[in-house]
Structure formats: structure tokens, C-alpha cells
Design a protein around this motif. Structure first.
Motif, mmCIF file in Angstrom:
data_model
loop_
_atom_site.group_PDB
_atom_site.id
_atom_site.type_symbol
_atom_site.label_atom_id
_atom_site.label_comp_id
_atom_site.label_asym_id
_atom_site.label_seq_id
_atom_site.Cartn_x
_atom_site.Cartn_y
_atom_site.Cartn_z
ATOM 1 N N ALA A 110 0.971 -1.388 0.276
ATOM 2 C CA ALA A 110 0.245 -0.019 0.097
ATOM 3 C C ALA A 110 0.798 1.218 0.261
ATOM 4 O O ALA A 110 1.373 1.553 1.390
ATOM 5 N N ALA A 111 1.161 2.011 -1.829
ATOM 6 C CA ALA A 111 1.677 2.317 -1.119
ATOM 7 C C ALA A 111 0.253 3.992 -2.034
ATOM 8 O O ALA A 111 0.202 4.942 -1.311
ATOM 9 N N ARG A 112 0.457 3.298 -2.716
ATOM 10 C CA ARG A 112 -0.868 4.503 -3.850
ATOM 11 C C ARG A 112 -1.850 3.632 -4.183
ATOM 12 O O ARG A 112 -1.742 3.176 -5.381
ATOM 13 N N PRO A 113 -2.506 3.143 -3.754
ATOM 14 C CA PRO A 113 -3.794 2.156 -3.588
ATOM 15 C C PRO A 113 -4.744 2.454 -4.993
ATOM 16 O O PRO A 113 -4.829 1.252 -5.502
ATOM 17 N N TYR A 114 -5.002 3.830 -4.840
ATOM 18 C CA TYR A 114 -6.032 4.271 -5.902
ATOM 19 C C TYR A 114 -5.182 4.146 -7.332
ATOM 20 O O TYR A 114 -6.208 3.017 -7.780
ATOM 21 N N TYR A 115 -4.145 3.664 -7.298
ATOM 22 C CA TYR A 115 -4.127 4.347 -9.030
ATOM 23 C C TYR A 115 -3.340 2.551 -8.854
ATOM 24 O O TYR A 115 -3.448 2.029 -10.151
ATOM 25 N N ASP A 116 -2.766 2.349 -8.044
ATOM 26 C CA ASP A 116 -1.879 0.624 -8.280
ATOM 27 C C ASP A 116 -3.441 -0.112 -8.607
ATOM 28 O O ASP A 116 -3.404 -1.045 -9.831
ATOM 29 N N THR A 117 -4.301 0.249 -7.639
ATOM 30 C CA THR A 117 -5.466 -1.077 -8.146
ATOM 31 C C THR A 117 -6.362 -0.535 -9.742
ATOM 32 O O THR A 117 -6.719 -2.093 -9.865
ATOM 33 N N THR A 118 -6.234 0.425 -9.933
ATOM 34 C CA THR A 118 -7.081 1.074 -10.969
ATOM 35 C C THR A 118 -5.793 0.240 -11.923
ATOM 36 O O THR A 118 -6.604 -0.646 -13.024
ATOM 37 N N ALA B 74 -5.435 2.329 3.712
ATOM 38 C CA ALA B 74 -4.929 1.678 1.928
ATOM 39 C C ALA B 74 -6.601 1.588 1.326
ATOM 40 O O ALA B 74 -6.956 1.606 0.338
ATOM 41 N N GLU C 35 -9.295 3.662 -0.180
ATOM 42 C CA GLU C 35 -8.806 4.300 -1.641
ATOM 43 C C GLU C 35 -8.912 2.647 -2.635
ATOM 44 O O GLU C 35 -9.321 3.230 -3.745
ATOM 45 N N ILE D 69 1.528 3.317 3.385
ATOM 46 C CA ILE D 69 0.436 4.227 4.630
ATOM 47 C C ILE D 69 0.004 2.518 5.407
ATOM 48 O O ILE D 69 -0.194 1.543 4.938
#
Lengths: 441, 233
Positions: A232-240, A277, A280, A272
């Protein structure tokens, strides 16, 4: 003490741990490597509470009415989707970091309650395949022990992009644990300090990963689901991007996630918290219209049925546990206090998984130590623990009037702190205020 | 009897399923047109001829069979090959032979960056040049390059052996030139013969690990000071 004398006063900035670390660094010139997970104070799921039913909600009878816990992963793509009886899985932990007995115990415990275990760096052992009715095969940057025959034996494939304890960092296994068997599985010389890659060797971005996942599916004839695990660092973009790459499930591992061996500076300062996480990742899935189609597996510091239920209420489909599972099978047991003391630690504080000297026989490759762990008894302990987590989550779900734990949602939660309200996206308790959201004010 | 798959009209899925189901025989693949994962996951001693260029991960995770490609290949040609052979007449882009555990990969043309990255026992012979970071973290197996090697050859290499006939732009961390002993010449001769590529083993230099990065090397000033005090007391 006279009125002009100060009591001993420890510096908040330079407390005893900080001073000890500065002294250790000055002595050795090497960064601190350890196991376990983040020990600093972090926002956690404890900062959320459930709003049990009363006049405006109707509870289910706590002991009698059904509250389902099953989950299916990969039904969109895989001939044989993963079917879990409970929404709690065992996270990826390698043979090498763990003893064969520990891997067997994890398999026995998880299988007896209908859930999965996961391999780790170094490949699949027959101990875990033989004792895990559902086994997820991790596909890691190092590709240590990566064997297509093992891939075909797996019930799911988890492409590991990152880990909560060290997003952006690679694996690490120090020489004390690189025994003949571990070295053979990883094609490495015995006794070296193994530092594995942080990036996959044959893809460099989500477009490539999409092709890689297609290849994995081709190799196993589209039989099993493919997960992607991210730290979990940038979960919105990484998940996308993980959805774009074609994942059936996305494992989001918060910074409380454990590790067998990593630089302390990574464990405590990168990533994070899980509570921040999950929402997001859920937001990304909702924006794509894929929430509940692509499954979300939340990990990192899950300890109790309350944590399980809160993670599910935030929108996860499944949670994954690692450190808690090790504790359940005997890690940090007070029964070993004398031996922890001899190692300069104490039960409840033991974190030197990297040393291979674990008195409990779990994070070791020393055959005398690992023989201490009875995989049958340890497996029963894990099964009991998983059962308690499930019962607790069901109890909370019923109290909120839900006949399936997946029916829990953010409407069932309130936050105890402004920070938790902002991170989790739920109202501060006693208010309708969600920091940062004008529509909920 | 050779079975033919024309990828202009058949899907890669149908092709791979047929290859996975076969336990013997020959296959001819026409019109690959850059498709990905062509002939990935072969497990038996079949012979596969591909006429044309392929995309990513052609013959990935290959076991036992023989794949011959008349064309060029995208990223990850024969990645994680376990056994058998993969031979390409043209060029291969990045990460050819990545993490391969065994078998033989022959690239008659050039190979791009990270050829043989994390190789774990595969043998790779490249007729042309190789790109930067070739054999990065290479663990085991032999890599032969008849042409030149770009920057950072063998960075963080473990026990793989690298043989290069041409110029090496630079060596990566912990990679050093090593003596060519008779056993190396013998092994190189075998690999050149197996590849069908013509070169004299005498023209090659060998590179491998200095083994300086295998372990952390912590200082221990406290112990040094304590020992010094003990010596003077």
C-alpha cells in the motif's frame, strides 16, 4: 528529591531505542535488518467502531440466524475459481523464512476451516502443497524456485508487485537461513545473504503485466485465478492499474504487514496504514465499476474478528493474515521466555526473524529448533484462531443486521478520530462529518 | 505428420491447448504476426516451427520440446525455460531467457537489454550483440555472446559464467573478468557446437562473480575496542 532536582526525563526525540539504534549503526556501518512489522504507533482499524442495530436497524439473532462467510474468487476468468469458506486467508510466507513444520502447520490450520495458504519467495514445497487444500502460488520478482509444474499445481497465482512491509523493496533472506535445501530451491550458494530483486525481470509496467498475466493463464490453460499483490503506497492508482492488467483479485497490503527480514527503515517509514489503503482501493474499484467483481483482499495488521469485519465493511472481500497466524502457532510465546531472554529479547518483543534462531521453531531453518514445532498441534491452534476470527466477524455482522459478512458496509461504521474518519471515509462518531467530503457534511 | 496452425485464423489459446495436450509430434505455426505467449508452457518432447515474428513470452516456461522460430521475438523469449531448446534466427528484445532454469536458448541475431537476467541454469548463446544489464543477478548457467556486450554486464552476478567474444562496454557491480581454464574452453566448445554458431573458443573472455557482495560485511568497533582494552589490562 529536592525541589531543584529534575527527575530522569527521557527525550521524546532521542528515546532509548533511538539512542540504541544510533549506537548500533555507529558500531557496525550496516543498516538494521529485522522481521515482524511496523512497531510505531499508527492509525489502525481500532479507530473505527460498529454502529450496532437499534431502532433504525434490525439485528439478526446472534447465535441462530445464518450469517454467511463464503467467497468466490476468479469466477469471471478461471475454469476453477477459488472458493473459500471464510473470508480470511493466510498470507504469502516463504519456506526459507519459515520452517517446513511452520508451513505445514499453516496448511493444516487453513485447510481445516476451508481457506487458503500462500507460498512465498523460493517456490512451493511439498509440505505446503500436501497440507493445503487451497494453495496460492506467489510469482515474485526473484522467481526463486519458479517452476511451471508447481504453477500448474496451484489453485491460484499471485503476482507479487509489492509487500506492505516494504513497497518498492525486494526480498531478503540472510545467510543463516540459506541452508542446503533453501539454497538448492533458490539456486544460490549456501550461506549468502540473499537480496532479491525489487522488480520483475521480464515486465516493466502495467501494459507488460497484462501480457504477462495472459501468458500465466495460457500456461495453466486458464484454469485458476490470478491475483496481484501490491504494497500500500498509492492504492487508488495501483488498484486501477491492477484491474487494467487483468487481475481477478487484488491484495492490498498495508504498512503494518509483516516480513521475514527487511531494513527497519523500510518497515517503519514506507507505505500507508491498512485503514487508509482499503478505502482508496475500493474507490478505484467502484470508479471502474468492478467492486465485488474483482475481489479485494486486505492485509496488514489484521488481528481480530473486529479487524476482519471492519475491513469487510470498508469494502474488502477477504482479509489476509501473516503475523497473527504465526503468533497463533506459537511465535512470541511466553513459554519460551527464558530463551528469548538469552537472545536479548523477550516474549512479545521478538522480531529477529532474520537470524534463524527462533526458539519457537517457526522462523528458522535450524532442524533442532524447527523440530520443536508440532505441525499438527500448531495447525489446530491456527484453525481455532481462524474460527474465532470468523465467529467474531459474524457476531458483528449479525449485530448490524447482515446475513452475509459482505453485506457490511461503511454505513455500519463510525470513526473515533478525525484522522480515522478522513482515512476510512466514514463519519466521525456522533456526527455526520467525513473530513474532505462535502457531500457527507 | 506435422500439424499446422495458422494464427491468421486460429487463436493462440487453441494453439497452446493443442501443444499442451500433445505428447509427441511436430507442429508448424504460420502467421504468428507478433502474437504474445505463442507456444508458452510446452511440457513434452514436441517439435514446433514458427514461421514469422512473435510477441512477448514466446516459448515461456518451456519444458522438454524444441521450438525453432524463423523471425524475431519480443520481450521474454523463453523466459523461465526449464529444459529442451528454443532457437531463433533473428533478434530477441528484452529479457530473453530471463530466469531460465535449464535447457538451451540460441539467438542467432542480437539480444536486447537484460538478456539472461536472473538466469538459474539455462544456457544461452547469442550470435550477435547483447544489451545493457545482460545477466543481471545471473545465478547459474552459461551465457555466450559472439558479439559485444553493452553496459553493466553481469551486474550483481552470482554463479553464472559469461563468455564474450567482442567488446564489453562496462562490467556491472561485482562482475570481473576471470581466467579461461581448460574446463571453460571445453564447455564453451560444447555450447558453440550445440548452438550451431561458428566461433573459436580461443577468442572469448570469461566473466563471473567476484563474490564480494555475497554477504554484508558489518564493522564491529565495540569488539575491537574491547579486545584492545583486554590486551592492555
Amino acid at each position: 528529591m529536592t525541589s531543584h532536582q529534575w527527575a530522569l526525563r527521557e527525550s521524546y526525540t532521542f528515546d532509548r531505542n533511538v539512542i540504541a539504534e544510533i549506537r548500533r549503526a555507529a558500531n557496525t556501518g550496516v543498516y538494521r535488518i529485522r522481521g515482524f512489522g511496523a512497531k510505531r504507533v499508527l492509525p489502525t482499524l481500532d479507530d473505527l467502531v460498529f454502529l450496532g442495530a437499534s431502532m433504525s436497524r434490525y439485528p439478526l439473532e446472534g447465535y441462530r440466524e445464518a450469517c454467511a462467510t463464503d467467497v468466490i474468487i476468479g469466477e469471471r476468468t478461471a475454469e476453477n475459481p477459488v472458493k473459500l469458506d471464510i473470508p480470511i486467508t493466510i498470507a504469502g510466507m516463504s519456506f526459507g523464512s519459515l520452517s517446513a513444520e511452520a508451513k505445514e502447520a499453516l496448511g493444516r490450520g487453513a485447510s481445516s476451516v476451508g481457506t487458503s495458504t500462500t507460498t512465498g519467495d523460493g517456490g512451493m514445497t511439498q509440505e505446503e502443497r500436501g497440507h493445503s487444500s487451497i494453495l496460492v502460488y506467489q510469482y515474485l520478482p526473484s522467481r526463486y524456485g519458479m517452476n511451471p509444474d508447481d504453477l500448474r499445481q496451484a489453485d491460484a497465482i499471485e503476482v507479487v508487485v509489492g509487500q506492505g512491509a516494504k513497497p518498492g523493496g525486494g526480498g531478503m533472506l540472510l545467510g543463516q537461513k540459506i541452508t542446503e535445501r533453501v539454497a538448492g530451491m533458490r539456486t544460490l550458494p549456501e550461506g549468502i545473504d540473499q537480496r532479491s530483486a525489487s522488480r520483475h525481470p521480464d515486465w516493466t509496467g502495467p501494459d507488460d503485466l497484462e501480457i504477462k498475466i495472459t501468458q500465466l493463464r495460457e500456461v495453466v490453460d486458464w484454469k485458476v485465478p490470478v491475483y496481484i499483490k501490491i504494497g500500500a503506497a498509492r492504492p487508488y492508482y495501483d488498484t486501477t492499474l491492477a484491474v487494467k492488467a487483468g487481475a481477478d483479485a487484488i491484495v492490498v497490503d498495508g504498512m503494518q504487514g509483516g516480513t521475514a527480514a527487511t531494513q527497519d527503515v523500510f518497515i517503519e517509514h514506507v507505505g500507508i496504514p491498512t485503514i487508509a489503503a482499503i478505502p482508496e482501493a475500493v474507490r478505484a474499484l467502484e470508479d471502474l465499476g468492478m467492486h465485488r467483481d474483482v475481489k479485494l483482499i486486505a492485509a496488514g495488521g489484521i488481528r481480530s474478528g473486529a479487524d476482519v469485519a471492519k475491513a469487510l465493511a470498508l469494502g474488502a472481500d477477504v482479509v489476509s493474515i501473516g503475523t497473527a497466524a504465526l503468533i497463533a502457532i506459537g511465535d512470541n510465546s511466553p513459554e519460551r521466555e527464558d530463551e528469548y531472554r538469552e537472545l536479548g529479547s523477550s516474549a512479545g518483543y521478538w522480531e529477529d526473524y532474520q537470524d534463524g534462531t527462533d526458539p519457537a521453531g517457526i522462523t528458522t531453518q535450524d532442524p533442532e529448533l524447527s523440530a520443536r514445532l508440532d505441525p499438527v498441534i500448531a495447525g489446530r491452534r491456527l484453525a481455532n484462531y481462524l474460527q474465532v476470527l470468523t465467529l467474531e466477524a459474524q457476531t458483528l455482522a449479525r449485530a448490524c443486521g447482515k446475513s452475509h459478512v459482505h453485506n457490511l458496509d461503511t454505513e455500519d461504521l463510525a470513526a473515533l478520530t478525525v484522522e480515522a474518519a478522513a482515512m476510512a471515509g466514514v463519519p466521525l462518531a456522533g456526527t455526520s462529518w467525513v473530513p474532505g467530503r462535502s457531500d457527507r457534511y | 505428420m506435422t500439424a499446422t496452425f495458422d494464427l491468421a485464423s486460429s487463436s493462440v489459446r487453441d494453439l497452446n491447448q493443442a501443444l499442451h495436450d500433445a505428447d509427441r509430434g511436430s507442429f508448424h505455426i504460420a502467421n504468428p504476426r507478433g502474437a504474445h505467449a505463442v507456444a508458452a508452457g510446452i511440457t513434452s518432447e514436441i517439435a514446433v516451427q514458427i514461421d514469422g515474428s512473435v510477441g512477448y513470452y514466446c516459448a515461456g516456461m518451456h519444458q522438454r520440446g524444441a521450438v525453432h522460430i524463423y523471425g524475431n521475438a519480443g520481450t521474454g523469449l523463453a523466459e523461465n525455460i526449464m529444459s529442451g531448446s528454443v532457437h531463433i534466427t533473428g533478434n530477441a528484445t528484452m529479457s530473453a531467457g530471463a530466469t531460465g532454469h535449464g535447457g538451451l536458448l540460441v539467438i542467432e541475431g542480437n539480444a536486447g537489454a537484460r538478456c539472461g537476467i536472473s538466469m538459474k541454469g539455462v544456457d544461452i548463446v547469442v550470435g550477435g550483440h547483447v544489451g545493457h544489464m545482460t545477466a543481471f543477478m545471473a545465478q547459474a548457467g552459461d551465457l555466450v555472446v559472439l558479439g559485444d556486450a553493452a553496459e553493466d554486464l553481469g551486474d550483481s552476478i552470482y554463479e553464472a559464467r559469461l563468455f564474450v567474444r567482442g567488446d564489453v562496454a562496462s562490467l556491472g557491480a561485482d562482475c570481473v573478468e576471470k581466467e579461461m581454464r581448460p574446463e571453460h574452453t571445453e564447455r564453451l566448445t560444447q555450447l558453440l557446437e550445440a548452438s550451431g554458431l561458428d566461433a573459436s573458443p580461443a577468442d572469448f573472455a570469461r566473466y563471473g562473480s567476484a563474490r564480494e557482495l555475497y554477504n554484508f560485511h558489518p564493522d564491529d568497533i565495540d569488539a575491537e575496542v574491547a579486545a584492545a582494552k583486554g590486551a592492555t589490562s
